[in-house]
Design a protein around this motif. Structure first.
Motif, PDB file in Angstrom:
ATOM      1  N   ASP A   1       0.821   6.326   4.600  1.00 14.38           N
ATOM      2  CA  ASP A   1      -0.258   7.286   4.372  1.00 14.38           C
ATOM      3  C   ASP A   1      -1.574   6.515   4.359  1.00 14.38           C
ATOM      4  OD1 ASP A   1      -1.624   9.640   3.737  1.00 14.38           O
ATOM      5  OD2 ASP A   1      -1.236   9.452   1.600  1.00 14.38           O
ATOM      6  N   ILE A   2      -2.635   7.155   4.747  1.00 19.40           N
ATOM      7  CA  ILE A   2      -3.938   6.501   4.790  1.00 19.40           C
ATOM      8  C   ILE A   2      -4.639   6.550   3.441  1.00 19.40           C
ATOM      9  CG2 ILE A   2      -6.242   6.573   5.851  1.00 19.40           C
ATOM     10  CD1 ILE A   2      -3.968   5.593   7.675  1.00 19.40           C
ATOM     11  N   GLN A   3      -4.671   7.712   2.825  1.00 16.36           N
ATOM     12  CA  GLN A   3      -5.390   7.878   1.563  1.00 16.36           C
ATOM     13  C   GLN A   3      -4.416   7.881   0.398  1.00 16.36           C
ATOM     14  OE1 GLN A   3      -7.616  11.512   2.303  1.00 16.36           O
ATOM     15  NE2 GLN A   3      -9.424  10.287   2.778  1.00 16.36           N
ATOM     16  N   MET A   4      -4.405   6.764  -0.349  1.00 16.72           N
ATOM     17  CA  MET A   4      -3.550   6.630  -1.526  1.00 16.72           C
ATOM     18  C   MET A   4      -4.353   5.974  -2.633  1.00 16.72           C
ATOM     19  SD  MET A   4       0.054   5.263   0.099  1.00 16.72           S
ATOM     20  CE  MET A   4      -0.680   3.932   1.053  1.00 16.72           C
ATOM     21  N   PRO A   5      -3.963   6.222  -3.885  1.00 15.95           N
ATOM     22  CA  PRO A   5      -4.646   5.558  -4.995  1.00 15.95           C
ATOM     23  C   PRO A   5      -4.289   4.075  -5.060  1.00 15.95           C
ATOM     24  CG  PRO A   5      -2.787   6.835  -5.796  1.00 15.95           C
ATOM     25  CD  PRO A   5      -2.910   7.122  -4.326  1.00 15.95           C
ATOM     26  N   GLU A   6      -5.058   3.336  -5.785  1.00 16.83           N
ATOM     27  CA  GLU A   6      -4.900   1.893  -6.019  1.00 16.83           C
ATOM     28  C   GLU A   6      -5.175   1.063  -4.773  1.00 16.83           C
ATOM     29  OE1 GLU A   6      -1.852   0.293  -8.573  1.00 16.83           O
ATOM     30  OE2 GLU A   6      -1.360   2.321  -9.240  1.00 16.83           O
ATOM     31  N   MET A   7      -4.513   1.380  -3.666  1.00 16.37           N
ATOM     32  CA  MET A   7      -4.774   0.687  -2.408  1.00 16.37           C
ATOM     33  C   MET A   7      -4.447   1.638  -1.267  1.00 16.37           C
ATOM     34  SD  MET A   7      -3.101  -2.812  -0.839  1.00 16.37           S
ATOM     35  CE  MET A   7      -3.517  -3.767  -2.282  1.00 16.37           C
ATOM     36  N   ASP A   8      -5.412   1.872  -0.393  1.00 18.60           N
ATOM     37  CA  ASP A   8      -5.177   2.803   0.707  1.00 18.60           C
ATOM     38  C   ASP A   8      -4.355   2.157   1.814  1.00 18.60           C
ATOM     39  OD1 ASP A   8      -6.891   1.299   2.372  1.00 18.60           O
ATOM     40  OD2 ASP A   8      -8.578   2.651   2.105  1.00 18.60           O
ATOM     41  N   GLY A   9      -3.950   2.961   2.769  1.00 13.72           N
ATOM     42  CA  GLY A   9      -3.110   2.485   3.856  1.00 13.72           C
ATOM     43  C   GLY A   9      -3.770   1.461   4.757  1.00 13.72           C
ATOM     44  N   TYR A  10      -5.071   1.577   4.936  1.00 14.72           N
ATOM     45  CA  TYR A  10      -5.781   0.599   5.770  1.00 14.72           C
ATOM     46  C   TYR A  10      -5.708  -0.794   5.144  1.00 14.72           C
ATOM     47  CZ  TYR A  10      -7.903   4.629   8.148  1.00 14.72           C
ATOM     48  OH  TYR A  10      -8.122   5.783   8.846  1.00 14.72           O
ATOM     49  N   GLU A  11      -6.025  -0.888   3.863  1.00 18.12           N
ATOM     50  CA  GLU A  11      -6.014  -2.179   3.182  1.00 18.12           C
ATOM     51  C   GLU A  11      -4.595  -2.738   3.099  1.00 18.12           C
ATOM     52  OE1 GLU A  11      -7.180  -5.676   1.435  1.00 18.12           O
ATOM     53  OE2 GLU A  11      -8.382  -4.191   2.510  1.00 18.12           O
ATOM     54  N   ALA A  12      -3.631  -1.887   2.789  1.00 15.25           N
ATOM     55  CA  ALA A  12      -2.239  -2.342   2.722  1.00 15.25           C
ATOM     56  C   ALA A  12      -1.803  -2.895   4.086  1.00 15.25           C
ATOM     57  CB  ALA A  12      -1.328  -1.197   2.285  1.00 15.25           C
ATOM     58  N   THR A  13      -2.189  -2.224   5.148  1.00 16.37           N
ATOM     59  CA  THR A  13      -1.831  -2.681   6.498  1.00 16.37           C
ATOM     60  C   THR A  13      -2.490  -4.016   6.813  1.00 16.37           C
ATOM     61  OG1 THR A  13      -1.491  -0.430   7.272  1.00 16.37           O
ATOM     62  CG2 THR A  13      -1.929  -2.105   8.964  1.00 16.37           C
ATOM     63  N   ARG A  14      -3.769  -4.161   6.467  1.00 18.38           N
ATOM     64  CA  ARG A  14      -4.456  -5.437   6.711  1.00 18.38           C
ATOM     65  C   ARG A  14      -3.746  -6.581   5.987  1.00 18.38           C
ATOM     66  NH1 ARG A  14      -9.070  -2.047   7.328  1.00 18.38           N
ATOM     67  NH2 ARG A  14      -9.452  -1.807   5.109  1.00 18.38           N
ATOM     68  N   ARG A  15      -3.280  -6.325   4.769  1.00 14.30           N
ATOM     69  CA  ARG A  15      -2.573  -7.364   4.008  1.00 14.30           C
ATOM     70  C   ARG A  15      -1.200  -7.668   4.605  1.00 14.30           C
ATOM     71  NH1 ARG A  15      -4.257  -6.895  -2.346  1.00 14.30           N
ATOM     72  NH2 ARG A  15      -6.476  -6.581  -1.984  1.00 14.30           N
ATOM     73  N   VAL A  16      -0.526  -6.657   5.097  1.00 13.01           N
ATOM     74  CA  VAL A  16       0.763  -6.890   5.763  1.00 13.01           C
ATOM     75  C   VAL A  16       0.536  -7.753   6.992  1.00 13.01           C
ATOM     76  CG1 VAL A  16       2.627  -5.796   7.092  1.00 13.01           C
ATOM     77  CG2 VAL A  16       1.895  -4.803   4.911  1.00 13.01           C
ATOM     78  N   ARG A  17      -0.458  -7.418   7.773  1.00 11.25           N
ATOM     79  CA  ARG A  17      -0.731  -8.158   9.012  1.00 11.25           C
ATOM     80  C   ARG A  17      -1.199  -9.594   8.743  1.00 11.25           C
ATOM     81  NH1 ARG A  17       2.624  -5.345  11.250  1.00 11.25           N
ATOM     82  NH2 ARG A  17       2.031  -3.428  12.288  1.00 11.25           N
ATOM     83  N   ALA A  18      -1.718  -9.858   7.554  1.00 14.68           N
ATOM     84  CA  ALA A  18      -2.135 -11.217   7.194  1.00 14.68           C
ATOM     85  C   ALA A  18      -0.929 -12.124   6.938  1.00 14.68           C
ATOM     86  CB  ALA A  18      -3.038 -11.189   5.958  1.00 14.68           C
ATOM     87  N   ASN A  19       0.240 -11.536   6.719  1.00 19.97           N
ATOM     88  CA  ASN A  19       1.459 -12.297   6.483  1.00 19.97           C
ATOM     89  C   ASN A  19       2.151 -12.524   7.821  1.00 19.97           C
ATOM     90  OD1 ASN A  19       4.104 -13.129   5.958  1.00 19.97           O
ATOM     91  ND2 ASN A  19       4.274 -11.878   4.112  1.00 19.97           N
ATOM     92  N   PRO A  20       2.235 -13.780   8.291  1.00 27.12           N
ATOM     93  CA  PRO A  20       2.832 -14.045   9.610  1.00 27.12           C
ATOM     94  C   PRO A  20       4.266 -13.517   9.745  1.00 27.12           C
ATOM     95  CG  PRO A  20       1.777 -16.019   8.751  1.00 27.12           C
ATOM     96  CD  PRO A  20       1.740 -15.001   7.653  1.00 27.12           C
ATOM     97  N   GLN A  21       5.012 -13.468   8.661  1.00 28.10           N
ATOM     98  CA  GLN A  21       6.400 -13.011   8.724  1.00 28.10           C
ATOM     99  C   GLN A  21       6.505 -11.504   8.954  1.00 28.10           C
ATOM    100  OE1 GLN A  21       7.798 -14.512   4.964  1.00 28.10           O
ATOM    101  NE2 GLN A  21       8.631 -16.360   5.935  1.00 28.10           N
ATOM    102  N   MET A  22       5.426 -10.769   8.687  1.00 26.68           N
ATOM    103  CA  MET A  22       5.485  -9.315   8.834  1.00 26.68           C
ATOM    104  C   MET A  22       4.590  -8.786   9.955  1.00 26.68           C
ATOM    105  SD  MET A  22       5.916  -7.692   5.054  1.00 26.68           S
ATOM    106  CE  MET A  22       4.894  -8.731   4.020  1.00 26.68           C
ATOM    107  N   ARG A  23       4.064  -9.658  10.772  1.00 28.32           N
ATOM    108  CA  ARG A  23       3.152  -9.202  11.828  1.00 28.32           C
ATOM    109  C   ARG A  23       3.822  -8.280  12.831  1.00 28.32           C
ATOM    110  NH1 ARG A  23      -0.112 -14.658  12.300  1.00 28.32           N
ATOM    111  NH2 ARG A  23      -1.580 -14.263  10.610  1.00 28.32           N
TER     112      ARG A  23
END
Length: 184
Positions: A108-130
């Protein structure tokens, strides 16, 4: 009121206030009654949720804060053959991704605490989950929204309310062991 609804062709009525259990029961009953329709129609017309080949035993993460959307999306995904874990927000999704392997994330894009955009950026920052497929689930269906999701690192985009056939196509594309994006 139910008799009037039935007379008008409405098969299921959900009274307010809506509980999770009641909503899920109504969804299941509606799906069951549609599956039990007389033959003579195309399979696509009789099954609201289509099993997707090659996704058996695949586990996906659904990151969604709205309980009703969680129930609907989980029911759809499970009816396609997937196992579904749910995260209530982006922060929880990151915690679950660190502990489990998933075939894909429906974010989901709009969520409390951390939205989907930020969560995705953090996932993509992890080489194992790219290479982990992340599919945006959003009520935003405007022209630039898909591009914004892709720019944030998501692989695809599906608008809410979720069209079951569009979701099945997305599952086949991103979660199938035999699909074009299957990991070797």
């Amino acid at each position: 009121f139910t008799a009037q609804a039935n007379a008008a062709g409405i098969k299921q009525v959900v009274a307010k206030p809506v509980s999770r259990t009641l909503l899920l029961q109504n969804i299941q009953e509606a799906a069951k009654s549609k599956r039990d329709m007389p033959s003579g129609r195309q399979a696509d017309d009789t099954l609201p949720f289509l099993p997707v080949s090659g996704v058996e035993n695949q586990r996906v993460l659904l990151a969604e804060d709205n309980e009703i959307n969680q129930l609907v999306a989980k029911e759809l995904l499970e009816s396609m053959g997937l196992a579904v874990d749910i995260a209530d927000n982006g922060r929880m999704a990151l915690e679950m991704l660190a502990l489990n392997d998933y075939a894909a994330v429906f974010m989901d894009i709009q969520m409390p605490e951390m939205d989907g955009y930020e969560a995705t950026r953090r996932v993509r920052a992890n080489p194992q989950m790219r290479g982990l497929p992340i599919i945006a689930l959003t009520a935003h269906g405007m022209v630039g929204d898909r591009e914004k999701c892709l720019k944030a690192g998501m692989d695809d985009h599906i608008s809410k309310p979720i069209d079951p056939q569009a979701l099945a196509d997305m599952v086949a594309r991103w979660c199938s062991k035999n699909g074009p994006h299957a990991q070797a």
